[in-house]
Design a protein around this motif. Structure first.
Motif, short mmCIF file in Angstrom:
data_model
loop_
_atom_site.label_atom_id
_atom_site.label_comp_id
_atom_site.label_asym_id
_atom_site.label_seq_id
_atom_site.Cartn_x
_atom_site.Cartn_y
_atom_site.Cartn_z
N GLU A 62 0.83 -1.20 0.00
CA GLU A 62 0.00 0.00 0.00
C GLU A 62 0.87 1.26 0.00
N ARG A 65 2.22 1.83 -3.50
CA ARG A 65 1.22 2.40 -4.40
C ARG A 65 1.01 3.88 -4.13
N ALA A 66 0.91 4.23 -2.85
CA ALA A 66 0.74 5.64 -2.52
C ALA A 66 1.94 6.47 -2.95
N GLU A 67 3.13 5.91 -2.82
CA GLU A 67 4.32 6.64 -3.24
C GLU A 67 4.34 6.87 -4.75
N ARG A 68 3.94 5.87 -5.51
CA ARG A 68 3.87 6.02 -6.97
C ARG A 68 2.84 7.06 -7.36
N LEU A 69 1.69 7.06 -6.68
CA LEU A 69 0.66 8.05 -6.98
C LEU A 69 1.15 9.46 -6.67
N ARG A 70 1.85 9.62 -5.54
CA ARG A 70 2.39 10.93 -5.21
C ARG A 70 3.44 11.37 -6.23
N VAL A 72 3.45 10.61 -9.42
CA VAL A 72 2.77 11.05 -10.64
C VAL A 72 2.17 12.43 -10.45
N VAL A 73 1.56 12.67 -9.29
CA VAL A 73 0.91 13.96 -9.05
C VAL A 73 1.94 15.08 -8.93
N GLU A 74 3.05 14.79 -8.30
CA GLU A 74 4.06 15.83 -8.09
C GLU A 74 4.92 16.07 -9.33
#
Length: 504
Positions: A62, A65-70, A72-74
């Motif tokens: 988890e 996944r959160a690190e990858r999402l951050r 992409v957003v950043e």
């Protein structure tokens, strides 16, 4: 010391096997030894908590996944790409919506109705209708996603009408009025030699060769039976061009046909029905855009007259008298309702579909299609949709006489999807060979067969009180030549094409 061979099986001590079986039974909740109960800290029958390693692995996943999402957003480049892509998709859908290519139709069918519809369609050979496969089952953009799987065979080969090889107006015979006589009527001769093609003509059709919906409970059972005798008989056919799309052909460009002497306005059904099929010469745009306005196309005008049986049943139904047990009474009531409605559109602007009662539909099929010469890439598509009905609500208009004597149905193939237009344009040359006598082998013997094209029109029924369906009118077409039809002067045509035909 000699080591044991590598292939020798390793035996587990008996006490270890017994302990392993005890653990399995304990996990299943059958027997929980006191030692396992003390380790789990619970009562008998409970499962021990998961190990710490499994929880740690799930938590690490988890966090990843959160690190990858951050990330992409950043990341400015990734965020910019996502925004531009979403804006482009929204722009395309907005354009298609404004041009009328995409419409939002909320569905209210229950899961029971969806299951019933799927059952009925599966019982009628790969979907009931042509529009199920080429219109409704495609995505809302007429095939942007699933387009290649259906249209790739159609992309191979040139457009049959793109080079404009159809006859010029100066070489066509000019008609002053549409009398239904430009295409002669004849019965298929029995003495045609094998391989000889019949001239462009038409003959009376047999309604029993068309299978229509039958009760009881058609939406669930999907039963179909041969149709009863048709309600109208064909009296004339014209294949004409006018330099523009031909609308409201009869009685604007020709008189009403004779027949139906016992008709009166109280029957609440038209004495004459005209069906105007407007066919293009070119395929048009493949994804979006308007059809080329210079493509005037050709019209196949069919004229039908009410039979005496229809007029007697319609008169009895309209007056409320006893009508007996004729199976065509439900179809007569549907015809009266459609004629009173005066439009092909369904009530409350409902979308035509499987459950639409009172929708007009057309059927066309070719006999002995397996022996007709077709392009190899187009054959699977043609064989799959041979005889499938097409709902005309989205493609046509209805014109009704204020006096109630006639009704005309015009449907434009230009409004259909590109795969449909592509198949029709590429096979236009093949229509000339339909109704050609041939020899085929069956059961070790040679026999003659006739490739005939049939066309029929039906008003769709769904409920038991609307069934069985009955063919409204039908006919056979032989050697149909769409490129060398007749010419008629139409006041609505552009000035340059209005008087371009040959002398009468």
């Amino acid at each position: 010391l000699t080591p044991p061979p590598l292939c020798a099986p390793r035996r587990t001590p008996a006490h270890s096997r017994t302990r392993a079986r005890a653990r399995v039974r304990a996990c299943r909740g059958r027997v929980r030894p006191k030692r396992l109960q003390r380790r789990a800290g619970g009562e008998r029958g409970e499962r021990p908590p998961p190990r710490v390693g499994v929880q740690a692995a799930a938590g690490a996943m988890e966090e990843h996944r959160a690190e990858r999402l951050r990330g992409v957003v950043e990341d400015p480049d990734a965020l910019f790409g996502i925004v531009v892509g979403a804006a482009f998709v929204l722009l395309v859908f907005s354009y298609l919506f404004l041009r009328g290519r995409v419409c939002w139709v909320p569905t209210s069918t229950s899961s029971r109705e969806r299951r019933t519809s799927s059952l009925a369609r599966s019982m009628s050979s790969d979907g009931e209708t042509w529009y199920d496969a080429l219109e409704d089952h495609l995505p809302v953009t007429a095939g942007m996603v699933d387009y290649a799987s259906r249209a790739v065979p159609l992309l191979l080969g040139e457009d049959a009408g793109a080079d404009g090889n159809h006859a010029s107006p100066s070489s066509m015979p000019r008609l002053t009025k549409l009398l239904g006589t430009s295409v002669p009527k004849q019965e298929p001769p029995s003495g045609v030699c094998p391989g000889e093609k019949m001239p462009c003509s038409w003959s009376v059709g047999d309604a029993s060769e068309c299978k229509v919906r039958a009760g009881p409970n058609y939406p669930k059972k999907g039963l179909k039976d041969p149709s009863l005798p048709a309600l109208y008989e064909c009296v004339g056919v014209d294949i004409v061009s006018a330099g523009c799309r031909l609308d409201e052909a009869i009685p604007r460009l020709g008189p009403l046909p004779a027949g139906g002497s016992s008709w009166h306005k109280g029957c609440r059904v038209p004495r004459c029905i005209t069906v105007n099929c407007q066919l293009p010469f070119v395929e048009g745009p493949k994804l979006w855009g308007e059809h080329p306005p210079e493509d005037a196309g050709v019209s196949v005008v069919l004229q039908f007259v009410a039979t005496p049986e229809l007029l007697s049943m319609a008169e009895a139904t309209a007056s409320g008298e006893a009508v007996g047990s004729d199976g065509r009474i439900p179809a007569v009531r549907l015809l009266q309702a459609v004629f009173e409605r005066g439009t092909l559109e369904l009530p409350n602007k409902a979308r035509p579909g499987f459950y639409s009662s009172g929708a007009m539909k057309a059927l066309a099929w070719v006999e002995d299609l397996e022996n007709v010469e077709l392009p190899r890439l187009l054959r699977p598509t043609v064989e799959k949709f041979n005889g499938k009905p097409v709902l005309l609500s989205n493609y046509g208009r209805m014109f009704v006489d204020p006096g109630g004597e006639w009704m005309e149905i015009d449907f434009d193939v230009r409004l259909m999807s590109w795969p449909t237009k592509s198949v029709l344009c590429k096979l236009r040359e093949r229509l000339r060979s339909v109704s050609a006598r041939a020899l085929r082998r069956r059961r070790s013997r040679r026999e003659r067969c006739l490739h005939e094209a049939h066309a029929a029109f039906v008003i769709q029924g769904t409920q038991d009180d609307e069934l069985p369906e009955v063919v409204l009118g039908n006919l056979r077409l032989h050697g149909m030549d769409l490129e060398h039809g007749a010419w008629i002067d139409d006041d609505r045509a552009p000035a340059g094409a209005r008087f371009a035909g040959a002398s009468p």
